[in-house]
Scaffold this motif. Structure first.
Motif, PDB file in Angstrom:
ATOM      1  N   LEU A   1       0.916  -1.207  -0.001  1.00 41.76           N
ATOM      2  CA  LEU A   1      -0.077   0.085  -0.149  1.00 41.76           C
ATOM      3  C   LEU A   1       0.798   1.204  -0.085  1.00 41.76           C
ATOM      4  N   ARG A   2       2.086   1.410   0.742  1.00 42.57           N
ATOM      5  CA  ARG A   2       2.784   2.574   0.694  1.00 42.57           C
ATOM      6  C   ARG A   2       3.432   2.461  -0.644  1.00 42.57           C
ATOM      7  N   SER A   3       3.816   1.641  -1.213  1.00 43.79           N
ATOM      8  CA  SER A   3       4.438   1.715  -2.776  1.00 43.79           C
ATOM      9  C   SER A   3       3.529   2.339  -3.631  1.00 43.79           C
ATOM     10  N   VAL A   4       2.076   1.669  -3.637  1.00 48.13           N
ATOM     11  CA  VAL A   4       1.044   2.165  -4.243  1.00 48.13           C
ATOM     12  C   VAL A   4       0.818   3.691  -4.043  1.00 48.13           C
ATOM     13  N   ALA A   5       0.689   4.075  -2.769  1.00 45.35           N
ATOM     14  CA  ALA A   5       0.281   5.485  -2.368  1.00 45.35           C
ATOM     15  C   ALA A   5       1.753   6.528  -2.988  1.00 45.35           C
ATOM     16  N   ALA A   6       2.765   5.956  -2.911  1.00 48.75           N
ATOM     17  CA  ALA A   6       4.078   6.815  -3.300  1.00 48.75           C
ATOM     18  C   ALA A   6       3.987   6.907  -4.937  1.00 48.75           C
ATOM     19  N   LEU A   7       3.534   5.677  -5.695  1.00 54.08           N
ATOM     20  CA  LEU A   7       3.165   5.863  -7.316  1.00 54.08           C
ATOM     21  C   LEU A   7       2.101   6.775  -7.618  1.00 54.08           C
ATOM     22  N   ARG A   8       1.122   6.868  -6.747  1.00 53.58           N
ATOM     23  CA  ARG A   8       0.115   7.536  -6.784  1.00 53.58           C
ATOM     24  C   ARG A   8       0.228   9.037  -6.820  1.00 53.58           C
ATOM     25  N   ARG A   9       1.214   9.349  -5.737  1.00 55.34           N
ATOM     26  CA  ARG A   9       1.636  10.722  -5.438  1.00 55.34           C
ATOM     27  C   ARG A   9       2.503  11.190  -6.605  1.00 55.34           C
ATOM     28  N   GLU A  10       3.217  10.396  -7.317  1.00 55.23           N
ATOM     29  CA  GLU A  10       4.324  10.729  -8.220  1.00 55.23           C
ATOM     30  C   GLU A  10       3.618  10.947  -9.677  1.00 55.23           C
ATOM     31  N   ARG A  11       2.789   9.867  -9.999  1.00 53.55           N
ATOM     32  CA  ARG A  11       2.292   9.801 -11.322  1.00 53.55           C
ATOM     33  C   ARG A  11       0.911  10.399 -11.478  1.00 53.55           C
ATOM     34  N   ALA A  12      -0.017  10.214 -10.539  1.00 51.63           N
ATOM     35  CA  ALA A  12      -1.400  10.506 -10.815  1.00 51.63           C
ATOM     36  C   ALA A  12      -1.976  11.127  -9.399  1.00 51.63           C
ATOM     37  N   PRO A  13      -1.578  12.179  -8.971  1.00 52.72           N
ATOM     38  CA  PRO A  13      -2.113  12.536  -7.635  1.00 52.72           C
ATOM     39  C   PRO A  13      -3.724  12.730  -7.583  1.00 52.72           C
ATOM     40  N   GLY A  14      -4.273  13.024  -8.697  1.00 60.67           N
ATOM     41  CA  GLY A  14      -5.602  13.205  -8.773  1.00 60.67           C
ATOM     42  C   GLY A  14      -6.598  11.944  -8.634  1.00 60.67           C
ATOM     43  N   VAL A  15      -5.976  10.679  -8.759  1.00 59.16           N
ATOM     44  CA  VAL A  15      -6.485   9.464  -8.544  1.00 59.16           C
ATOM     45  C   VAL A  15      -6.946   9.155  -7.301  1.00 59.16           C
ATOM     46  N   GLY A  16      -7.996   8.615  -7.032  1.00 55.82           N
ATOM     47  CA  GLY A  16      -8.286   8.316  -5.332  1.00 55.82           C
ATOM     48  C   GLY A  16      -7.617   6.845  -5.097  1.00 55.82           C
ATOM     49  N   LEU A  17      -7.490   6.703  -3.829  1.00 56.07           N
ATOM     50  CA  LEU A  17      -6.966   5.611  -3.280  1.00 56.07           C
ATOM     51  C   LEU A  17      -7.649   4.962  -2.158  1.00 56.07           C
ATOM     52  N   GLU A  18      -8.479   3.749  -2.184  1.00 54.30           N
ATOM     53  CA  GLU A  18      -9.367   3.448  -1.202  1.00 54.30           C
ATOM     54  C   GLU A  18      -8.736   1.844  -0.641  1.00 54.30           C
ATOM     55  N   VAL A  19      -8.867   1.690   0.524  1.00 48.83           N
ATOM     56  CA  VAL A  19      -8.508   0.261   1.090  1.00 48.83           C
ATOM     57  C   VAL A  19      -9.868  -0.346   1.615  1.00 48.83           C
ATOM     58  N   GLY A  20     -10.201  -1.490   1.107  1.00 47.66           N
ATOM     59  CA  GLY A  20     -11.135  -2.201   1.942  1.00 47.66           C
ATOM     60  C   GLY A  20     -10.625  -3.481   2.693  1.00 47.66           C
ATOM     61  N   LEU A  21     -11.071  -3.372   3.970  1.00 46.30           N
ATOM     62  CA  LEU A  21     -10.458  -4.261   5.025  1.00 46.30           C
ATOM     63  C   LEU A  21     -11.405  -5.591   4.864  1.00 46.30           C
ATOM     64  N   SER A  22     -10.596  -6.556   3.959  1.00 42.09           N
ATOM     65  CA  SER A  22     -11.431  -7.779   3.810  1.00 42.09           C
ATOM     66  C   SER A  22     -11.328  -8.647   5.142  1.00 42.09           C
ATOM     67  N   THR A  23     -12.268  -9.483   5.137  1.00 45.16           N
ATOM     68  CA  THR A  23     -12.656 -10.452   6.383  1.00 45.16           C
ATOM     69  C   THR A  23     -12.453  -9.511   7.639  1.00 45.16           C
ATOM     70  N   ALA A  24     -13.060  -8.343   7.634  1.00 45.35           N
ATOM     71  CA  ALA A  24     -13.169  -7.365   8.875  1.00 45.35           C
ATOM     72  C   ALA A  24     -14.159  -8.084   9.935  1.00 45.35           C
ATOM     73  N   PHE A  25     -15.062  -8.862   9.557  1.00 51.49           N
ATOM     74  CA  PHE A  25     -16.042  -9.230  10.217  1.00 51.49           C
ATOM     75  C   PHE A  25     -16.254 -10.888  10.608  1.00 51.49           C
ATOM     76  N   GLY A  26     -15.142 -11.281  10.160  1.00 54.63           N
ATOM     77  CA  GLY A  26     -14.974 -13.120  10.324  1.00 54.63           C
ATOM     78  C   GLY A  26     -14.067 -13.473   8.802  1.00 54.63           C
ATOM     79  N   CYS A  27     -13.753 -14.744   9.079  1.00 57.44           N
ATOM     80  CA  CYS A  27     -12.919 -15.336   8.089  1.00 57.44           C
ATOM     81  C   CYS A  27     -13.318 -16.860   8.014  1.00 57.44           C
ATOM     82  N   THR A  28     -13.750 -17.400   6.805  1.00 58.60           N
ATOM     83  CA  THR A  28     -14.198 -19.060   6.721  1.00 58.60           C
ATOM     84  C   THR A  28     -12.695 -19.691   6.878  1.00 58.60           C
ATOM     85  N   LEU A  29     -11.522 -19.140   6.602  1.00 58.52           N
ATOM     86  CA  LEU A  29     -10.294 -19.886   6.870  1.00 58.52           C
ATOM     87  C   LEU A  29      -9.766 -19.835   8.220  1.00 58.52           C
TER      88      LEU A  29
END
Length: 313
Positions: free
Chosen positions: A124-152
């Protein structure tokens, strides 16, 4: 009087809805479906995922879909990226927003992206750095998967969910949402976690991405709404699921979710009749695939009037 909807709906069907299906929807059929979703008033669509075609051949045409969707007026074109390489490809295609999945469950993270949660934070830090350098107007969101439980893994510690959300925001995410990847959430848990998330992140607390695996999808969305969430992911006809979360099935049905909020007097900006009509190109592109949704079966109630006035919230 504001023209801004009370509720923001992000349609994830073209990505999340298709990634677990055995059949691959042809590109022209996907384009017709995306056009129909846009015509219904949806203004954010997750059109694909930039992963190797060998892993998800169903989504191999994501770059073409992005280029097409960019031509639709007022549409935010969203794509999932699991790593820096995927982000590079997505930015080259011209996306307006990147979404990066970050599993709270270590078992799911290793199965899904072959990295631990800590390694995904570095990605994520690498993607955020890439976004700042190449496309600062592009949004960056994170979805926390399995936040409510995990079948594994089983139970997921709620304190760990919040810790990881704070770390993701610090790593460069504009927004951090919570995802019920395997459909294990209940309304009390949804209220608890989103209350804590909003207390920690404020305006950077992101969308509710909830599944209907055990029939609680709409109840969980309403619970999230009750504690202040106004942005929701959903999939037309309830398609969806994660290939790496055994037993996980479809997303909240977009049509049913829009109807619930509109019936409550809240504006979504979505035309329900056109939204129901968008099932036709989906059905044509996926012959024989089961489509879900209570509104599609029952129809709109007699005398139902969608919300056109300014927001009620």
């Amino acid at each position: 009087m504001s023209n801004r909807p009370d509720i923001h709906i992000s349609e994830v069907g073209p990505r999340d809805g298709l990634q677990s299906l055995r059949q691959t929807m042809a590109t022209p059929a996907k384009l017709a479906w995306i056009d129909a979703l846009h015509a219904a008033g949806l203004r954010e669509i997750e059109v694909g995922s930039f992963v190797p075609a060998a892993l998800l051949p169903q989504l191999a045409d994501s770059a073409e879909l992005v280029r097409h969707a960019r031509g639709l007026a007022g549409l935010t074109v969203l794509a999932l990226v699991p790593n820096l390489r995927g982000a590079q490809a997505a930015l080259a295609a011209g996306v307006h927003k990147l979404t990066l999945p970050l599993s709270v469950s270590a078992a799911h993270s290793l199965a899904n992206v072959r990295r631990t949660p800590a390694q995904m934070l570095e990605e994520l830090r690498s993607v955020a750095a890439l976004r700042r350098e190449r496309a600062p107007g592009v949004g960056l969101e994170v979805g926390l998967s399995t936040a409510f439980g995990c079948t594994l893994q089983g139970r997921v510690d709620e304190d760990e969910v919040i810790r990881l959300a704070v770390q993701a925001a610090a790593a460069g995410a504009d927004e951090v949402g919570l995802s019920d990847t395997s459909g294990m959430a209940d309304p009390a848990q949804v209220r608890r976690l989103f209350t804590r998330l909003r207390a920690e992140l404020g305006a950077r607390a992101g969308a509710a991405h909830l599944h209907n695996t055990r029939g609680l999808g709409l109840a969980n969305c309403l619970a999230a709404f009750d504690v202040g969430v106004r942005s929701f992911d959903a999939s037309l006809a309830g398609l969806g699921g994660c290939p790496y979360a055994p037993g996980a099935s479809g997303n909240v049905v977009t049509e049913d979710l829009v109807f619930m909020f509109e019936a409550m007097g809240l504006r979504t900006g979505v035309d329900l009749e056109r939204l129901l009509a968008a099932r036709a190109p989906l059905r044509a592109g996926l012959p024989g695939e089961p489509l879900y949704g209570m509104l599609a079966e029952a129809g709109l109630p007699k005398g139902f009037v969608a919300q056109q006035a300014a927001g009620h919230v």
